[in-house]
Design a protein around this motif. Structure first.
Motif, PDB file in Angstrom:
ATOM      1  N   MET A   1       5.934 -15.763 -19.222  1.00 30.52           N
ATOM      2  CA  MET A   1       6.601 -14.690 -19.944  1.00 30.52           C
ATOM      3  C   MET A   1       6.223 -13.361 -19.306  1.00 30.52           C
ATOM      4  O   MET A   1       5.079 -13.171 -18.847  1.00 30.52           O
ATOM      5  N   GLY A   2       7.167 -12.447 -19.312  1.00 30.00           N
ATOM      6  CA  GLY A   2       6.892 -11.159 -18.689  1.00 30.00           C
ATOM      7  C   GLY A   2       7.601 -10.011 -19.374  1.00 30.00           C
ATOM      8  O   GLY A   2       8.554 -10.204 -20.134  1.00 30.00           O
ATOM      9  N   TRP A   3       7.082  -8.833 -19.113  1.00 32.63           N
ATOM     10  CA  TRP A   3       7.725  -7.593 -19.530  1.00 32.63           C
ATOM     11  C   TRP A   3       8.056  -6.793 -18.263  1.00 32.63           C
ATOM     12  O   TRP A   3       7.210  -6.657 -17.362  1.00 32.63           O
ATOM     13  N   TYR A   4       9.266  -6.281 -18.227  1.00 32.58           N
ATOM     14  CA  TYR A   4       9.726  -5.428 -17.151  1.00 32.58           C
ATOM     15  C   TYR A   4      10.272  -4.155 -17.781  1.00 32.58           C
ATOM     16  O   TYR A   4      10.549  -4.117 -18.984  1.00 32.58           O
ATOM     17  N   ARG A   5      10.433  -3.124 -16.969  1.00 33.54           N
ATOM     18  CA  ARG A   5      11.015  -1.898 -17.503  1.00 33.54           C
ATOM     19  C   ARG A   5      11.916  -1.253 -16.463  1.00 33.54           C
ATOM     20  O   ARG A   5      11.743  -1.448 -15.266  1.00 33.54           O
ATOM     21  N   GLN A   6      12.861  -0.509 -16.972  1.00 35.49           N
ATOM     22  CA  GLN A   6      13.781   0.205 -16.095  1.00 35.49           C
ATOM     23  C   GLN A   6      14.004   1.607 -16.641  1.00 35.49           C
ATOM     24  O   GLN A   6      14.516   1.771 -17.754  1.00 35.49           O
TER      25      GLN A   6
ATOM     26  N   PRO B   1      15.711   5.494 -16.192  1.00 36.02           N
ATOM     27  CA  PRO B   1      17.002   5.987 -15.697  1.00 36.02           C
ATOM     28  C   PRO B   1      16.949   6.302 -14.211  1.00 36.02           C
ATOM     29  O   PRO B   1      16.034   6.982 -13.738  1.00 36.02           O
ATOM     30  N   GLY B   2      17.911   5.776 -13.470  1.00 34.63           N
ATOM     31  CA  GLY B   2      17.990   6.047 -12.043  1.00 34.63           C
ATOM     32  C   GLY B   2      17.004   5.279 -11.188  1.00 34.63           C
ATOM     33  O   GLY B   2      16.916   5.497  -9.981  1.00 34.63           O
ATOM     34  N   LYS B   3      16.250   4.381 -11.807  1.00 31.98           N
ATOM     35  CA  LYS B   3      15.249   3.614 -11.057  1.00 31.98           C
ATOM     36  C   LYS B   3      15.528   2.121 -11.178  1.00 31.98           C
ATOM     37  O   LYS B   3      16.242   1.673 -12.063  1.00 31.98           O
ATOM     38  N   GLN B   4      14.917   1.356 -10.262  1.00 29.56           N
ATOM     39  CA  GLN B   4      15.059  -0.090 -10.315  1.00 29.56           C
ATOM     40  C   GLN B   4      14.163  -0.671 -11.391  1.00 29.56           C
ATOM     41  O   GLN B   4      13.151  -0.083 -11.773  1.00 29.56           O
ATOM     42  N   ARG B   5      14.551  -1.831 -11.858  1.00 28.47           N
ATOM     43  CA  ARG B   5      13.709  -2.540 -12.821  1.00 28.47           C
ATOM     44  C   ARG B   5      12.401  -2.927 -12.135  1.00 28.47           C
ATOM     45  O   ARG B   5      12.394  -3.402 -10.997  1.00 28.47           O
ATOM     46  N   GLU B   6      11.294  -2.747 -12.848  1.00 22.98           N
ATOM     47  CA  GLU B   6       9.985  -3.051 -12.274  1.00 22.98           C
ATOM     48  C   GLU B   6       9.161  -3.901 -13.210  1.00 22.98           C
ATOM     49  O   GLU B   6       9.309  -3.850 -14.428  1.00 22.98           O
TER      50      GLU B   6
END
Length: 120
Positions: free
Chosen positions: A34-39, A41-46
Motif C-alpha cells: 500500500m502506498g500514498w502518493y501526491r500530486q 498543481p503543475g507537478k508530476q505525481r510523486e
C-alpha cells in the motif's frame, strides 16, 4: 468499481497535523503493498510513502521524520499520519494498492484522491 476510498484531507495551518485514511474493498488487502502518493498543481505525481503487508515502511526524503504510514490488514485500511505540515505538502494525496503482475494481469489500483492544503 473503485476499491480504494481516501478520507481525512482538508485545510490546515503550517505546523499542523492531518491523518489520511484509505479504505480498501474487493481486494485481498494483505497481498498488496500500500502506498500514498501526491500530486501538486503543475507537478508530476510523486511517492510519499509505501508499506508492505508485514508493515515495513519506506518514505520520500521530503517527509521522513514528519509522516508515518501504517496499515491495519484486518480493517483493510492504510493510514498516513502527517505532522509538522508545510505549505509545500499541499497536494492531492492518492492511495495506491500494488500487487504487481500476476500472470498476465496487473493488479494496481488508485483511489480518487483527497486534497490537503497547508496554509502559511
Amino acid at each position: 468499481q473503485v476499491p480504494l476510498v481516501e478520507s481525512g484531507g482538508g485545510l490546515v495551518q503550517s505546523g499542523g497535523s492531518l491523518r489520511l485514511s484509505c479504505a480498501a474493498s474487493g481486494i485481498t488487502f494483505s497481498r498488496y503493498v500500500m502506498g500514498w502518493y501526491r500530486q501538486a498543481p503543475g507537478k508530476q505525481r510523486e511517492l510519499v510513502a509505501t508499506i508492505t503487508s508485514p508493515g515495513n515502511p519506506t518514505y520520500a526524503d521530503s517527509v521522513k521524520g514528519r509522516f508515518t504510514i501504517s496499515r491495519d490488514n484486518a480493517k483493510m485500511t492504510v493510514y498516513l499520519q502527517m505532522n509538522n505540515l508545510k505549505p509545500e505538502d499541499t497536494a492531492v494525496y492518492y492511495c495506491n494498492a500494488d500487487r504487481g503482475l500476476v500472470g498476465s494481469t496487473l493488479y494496481d489500483y488508485w483511489g480518487q484522491g483527497t486534497q490537503v492544503t497547508v496554509s502559511s
